[in-house]
Design a protein around this motif. Structure first.
Motif, PDB file in Angstrom:
ATOM      1  N   LEU A   1      24.513  -6.233  61.072  1.00 48.66           N
ATOM      2  CA  LEU A   1      24.067  -4.899  61.492  1.00 48.66           C
ATOM      3  C   LEU A   1      24.071  -3.917  60.335  1.00 48.66           C
ATOM      4  O   LEU A   1      23.087  -3.214  60.092  1.00 48.66           O
ATOM      5  CB  LEU A   1      24.949  -4.387  62.624  1.00 48.66           C
ATOM      6  CG  LEU A   1      24.754  -2.942  63.069  1.00 48.66           C
ATOM      7  CD1 LEU A   1      23.348  -2.712  63.591  1.00 48.66           C
ATOM      8  CD2 LEU A   1      25.783  -2.569  64.106  1.00 48.66           C
ATOM      9  N   ILE A   2      25.145  -3.877  59.584  1.00 45.36           N
ATOM     10  CA  ILE A   2      25.252  -2.940  58.461  1.00 45.36           C
ATOM     11  C   ILE A   2      24.263  -3.301  57.354  1.00 45.36           C
ATOM     12  O   ILE A   2      23.622  -2.423  56.771  1.00 45.36           O
ATOM     13  CB  ILE A   2      26.700  -2.896  57.942  1.00 45.36           C
ATOM     14  CG1 ILE A   2      27.618  -2.295  59.009  1.00 45.36           C
ATOM     15  CG2 ILE A   2      26.790  -2.087  56.650  1.00 45.36           C
ATOM     16  CD1 ILE A   2      29.087  -2.383  58.678  1.00 45.36           C
ATOM     17  N   PHE A   3      24.103  -4.591  57.064  1.00 41.11           N
ATOM     18  CA  PHE A   3      23.189  -5.015  56.003  1.00 41.11           C
ATOM     19  C   PHE A   3      21.743  -4.670  56.348  1.00 41.11           C
ATOM     20  O   PHE A   3      21.016  -4.113  55.519  1.00 41.11           O
ATOM     21  CB  PHE A   3      23.336  -6.517  55.752  1.00 41.11           C
ATOM     22  CG  PHE A   3      22.406  -7.026  54.705  1.00 41.11           C
ATOM     23  CD1 PHE A   3      22.628  -6.745  53.369  1.00 41.11           C
ATOM     24  CD2 PHE A   3      21.286  -7.770  55.045  1.00 41.11           C
ATOM     25  CE1 PHE A   3      21.765  -7.207  52.385  1.00 41.11           C
ATOM     26  CE2 PHE A   3      20.417  -8.243  54.080  1.00 41.11           C
ATOM     27  CZ  PHE A   3      20.649  -7.948  52.750  1.00 41.11           C
ATOM     28  N   VAL A   4      21.311  -5.001  57.556  1.00 40.21           N
ATOM     29  CA  VAL A   4      19.934  -4.694  57.956  1.00 40.21           C
ATOM     30  C   VAL A   4      19.721  -3.186  57.997  1.00 40.21           C
ATOM     31  O   VAL A   4      18.679  -2.684  57.565  1.00 40.21           O
ATOM     32  CB  VAL A   4      19.607  -5.354  59.317  1.00 40.21           C
ATOM     33  CG1 VAL A   4      18.295  -4.843  59.880  1.00 40.21           C
ATOM     34  CG2 VAL A   4      19.570  -6.856  59.175  1.00 40.21           C
ATOM     35  N   ASP A   5      20.710  -2.462  58.484  1.00 40.76           N
ATOM     36  CA  ASP A   5      20.619  -1.004  58.543  1.00 40.76           C
ATOM     37  C   ASP A   5      20.459  -0.414  57.145  1.00 40.76           C
ATOM     38  O   ASP A   5      19.571   0.406  56.897  1.00 40.76           O
ATOM     39  CB  ASP A   5      21.872  -0.457  59.222  1.00 40.76           C
ATOM     40  CG  ASP A   5      21.816   1.027  59.483  1.00 40.76           C
ATOM     41  OD1 ASP A   5      20.726   1.630  59.413  1.00 40.76           O
ATOM     42  OD2 ASP A   5      22.875   1.601  59.781  1.00 40.76           O
ATOM     43  N   ALA A   6      21.288  -0.830  56.208  1.00 44.15           N
ATOM     44  CA  ALA A   6      21.225  -0.289  54.849  1.00 44.15           C
ATOM     45  C   ALA A   6      19.936  -0.689  54.139  1.00 44.15           C
ATOM     46  O   ALA A   6      19.295   0.138  53.480  1.00 44.15           O
ATOM     47  CB  ALA A   6      22.431  -0.768  54.045  1.00 44.15           C
ATOM     48  N   LEU A   7      19.541  -1.947  54.280  1.00 44.57           N
ATOM     49  CA  LEU A   7      18.332  -2.419  53.618  1.00 44.57           C
ATOM     50  C   LEU A   7      17.088  -1.702  54.138  1.00 44.57           C
ATOM     51  O   LEU A   7      16.264  -1.215  53.350  1.00 44.57           O
ATOM     52  CB  LEU A   7      18.195  -3.931  53.813  1.00 44.57           C
ATOM     53  CG  LEU A   7      17.003  -4.588  53.136  1.00 44.57           C
ATOM     54  CD1 LEU A   7      17.168  -4.532  51.623  1.00 44.57           C
ATOM     55  CD2 LEU A   7      16.867  -6.013  53.602  1.00 44.57           C
ATOM     56  N   LEU A   8      16.972  -1.600  55.435  1.00 44.76           N
ATOM     57  CA  LEU A   8      15.799  -0.952  56.005  1.00 44.76           C
ATOM     58  C   LEU A   8      15.803   0.549  55.738  1.00 44.76           C
ATOM     59  O   LEU A   8      14.747   1.136  55.504  1.00 44.76           O
ATOM     60  CB  LEU A   8      15.713  -1.234  57.500  1.00 44.76           C
ATOM     61  CG  LEU A   8      14.389  -0.916  58.154  1.00 44.76           C
ATOM     62  CD1 LEU A   8      13.254  -1.674  57.468  1.00 44.76           C
ATOM     63  CD2 LEU A   8      14.425  -1.248  59.613  1.00 44.76           C
ATOM     64  N   LEU A   9      16.977   1.173  55.741  1.00 47.85           N
ATOM     65  CA  LEU A   9      17.029   2.600  55.419  1.00 47.85           C
ATOM     66  C   LEU A   9      16.566   2.851  53.993  1.00 47.85           C
ATOM     67  O   LEU A   9      15.803   3.788  53.729  1.00 47.85           O
ATOM     68  CB  LEU A   9      18.441   3.152  55.615  1.00 47.85           C
ATOM     69  CG  LEU A   9      18.603   4.637  55.311  1.00 47.85           C
ATOM     70  CD1 LEU A   9      17.811   5.478  56.293  1.00 47.85           C
ATOM     71  CD2 LEU A   9      20.060   5.026  55.330  1.00 47.85           C
ATOM     72  N   GLN A  10      16.990   2.014  53.062  1.00 50.88           N
ATOM     73  CA  GLN A  10      16.558   2.167  51.677  1.00 50.88           C
ATOM     74  C   GLN A  10      15.050   1.999  51.545  1.00 50.88           C
ATOM     75  O   GLN A  10      14.386   2.771  50.860  1.00 50.88           O
ATOM     76  CB  GLN A  10      17.291   1.158  50.782  1.00 50.88           C
ATOM     77  CG  GLN A  10      16.943   1.250  49.333  1.00 50.88           C
ATOM     78  CD  GLN A  10      17.336   2.577  48.714  1.00 50.88           C
ATOM     79  OE1 GLN A  10      18.294   3.211  49.128  1.00 50.88           O
ATOM     80  NE2 GLN A  10      16.596   3.005  47.714  1.00 50.88           N
ATOM     81  N   VAL A  11      14.511   0.993  52.206  1.00 54.85           N
ATOM     82  CA  VAL A  11      13.061   0.760  52.141  1.00 54.85           C
ATOM     83  C   VAL A  11      12.297   1.914  52.773  1.00 54.85           C
ATOM     84  O   VAL A  11      11.310   2.416  52.214  1.00 54.85           O
ATOM     85  CB  VAL A  11      12.694  -0.583  52.816  1.00 54.85           C
ATOM     86  CG1 VAL A  11      11.200  -0.721  53.006  1.00 54.85           C
ATOM     87  CG2 VAL A  11      13.230  -1.740  52.003  1.00 54.85           C
ATOM     88  N   LEU A  12      12.744   2.359  53.932  1.00 53.56           N
ATOM     89  CA  LEU A  12      12.033   3.436  54.627  1.00 53.56           C
ATOM     90  C   LEU A  12      12.097   4.765  53.880  1.00 53.56           C
ATOM     91  O   LEU A  12      11.112   5.501  53.832  1.00 53.56           O
ATOM     92  CB  LEU A  12      12.581   3.608  56.041  1.00 53.56           C
ATOM     93  CG  LEU A  12      12.211   2.522  57.036  1.00 53.56           C
ATOM     94  CD1 LEU A  12      12.950   2.728  58.342  1.00 53.56           C
ATOM     95  CD2 LEU A  12      10.720   2.498  57.272  1.00 53.56           C
ATOM     96  N   THR A  13      13.242   5.091  53.299  1.00 55.91           N
ATOM     97  CA  THR A  13      13.338   6.374  52.596  1.00 55.91           C
ATOM     98  C   THR A  13      12.564   6.379  51.291  1.00 55.91           C
ATOM     99  O   THR A  13      12.111   7.430  50.856  1.00 55.91           O
ATOM    100  CB  THR A  13      14.808   6.746  52.322  1.00 55.91           C
ATOM    101  OG1 THR A  13      15.448   5.692  51.624  1.00 55.91           O
ATOM    102  CG2 THR A  13      15.531   7.074  53.603  1.00 55.91           C
ATOM    103  N   THR A  14      12.405   5.225  50.659  1.00 48.42           N
ATOM    104  CA  THR A  14      11.656   5.208  49.404  1.00 48.42           C
ATOM    105  C   THR A  14      10.158   5.012  49.603  1.00 48.42           C
ATOM    106  O   THR A  14       9.375   5.486  48.785  1.00 48.42           O
ATOM    107  CB  THR A  14      12.174   4.094  48.469  1.00 48.42           C
ATOM    108  OG1 THR A  14      12.086   2.845  49.129  1.00 48.42           O
ATOM    109  CG2 THR A  14      13.592   4.369  48.033  1.00 48.42           C
ATOM    110  N   GLU A  15       9.753   4.340  50.654  1.00 47.41           N
ATOM    111  CA  GLU A  15       8.345   3.994  50.826  1.00 47.41           C
ATOM    112  C   GLU A  15       7.582   4.877  51.806  1.00 47.41           C
ATOM    113  O   GLU A  15       6.364   4.846  51.818  1.00 47.41           O
ATOM    114  CB  GLU A  15       8.221   2.532  51.277  1.00 47.41           C
ATOM    115  CG  GLU A  15       8.771   1.539  50.284  1.00 47.41           C
ATOM    116  CD  GLU A  15       8.048   1.568  48.956  1.00 47.41           C
ATOM    117  OE1 GLU A  15       6.819   1.763  48.936  1.00 47.41           O
ATOM    118  OE2 GLU A  15       8.722   1.402  47.919  1.00 47.41           O
TER     119      GLU A  15
END
Length: 121
Positions: free
Chosen positions: A14-28
């Motif tokens: 949960l934490i890994f997917v949350d962090a990874l997707l948040l990083q992708v969404l905020t940058t892209e």
């Protein structure tokens, strides 16, 4: 598989997917950070629930009273901490806010599980 190991695997996913997707969404994307956070948290929950259905669980730990309300309140607390930090300090990276909100949620959850187990015994 013990219930603690299973819980740790689901929480880490949960934490890994949350962090990874948040990083992708905020940058892209150009969306608001709070919407990106809501999307990343939702995707993490879907991934964790999908794995929850696949991983075997011990028969005596399938229904623990008080656990799912604690999870629901923890997720609301998680998003609330993130929203507060993001609105107060928008210049800080969202992953820093994510780390603080997960730390707060894990402290809340740990204390809640301690209280539930103490109350049952």
């Amino acid at each position: 598989m013990t219930s603690r190991t299973r819980f740790a695997i689901l929480l880490a996913l949960l934490i890994f997917v949350d962090a990874l997707l948040l990083q992708v969404l905020t940058t892209e994307t150009e969306a608001v950070t709070l919407i990106d956070r809501l999307l990343s948290l939702s995707a993490g929950l879907v991934a964790a629930l999908a794995l929850h259905r696949v991983l075997p669980a011990a028969s005596d730990h399938r229904r623990q009273p008080g656990f799912w309300p604690l999870v629901a309140i923890g997720l609301v607390l998680n998003y609330g901490i993130f929203a507060t930090l993001a609105s107060r300090a928008p210049h800080v990276q969202p992953l820093v806010h994510l780390g603080f909100c997960w730390a707060g949620t894990l402290l809340f959850g740990g204390f809640g599980l301690y209280r539930i187990r103490r109350w049952r015994n």
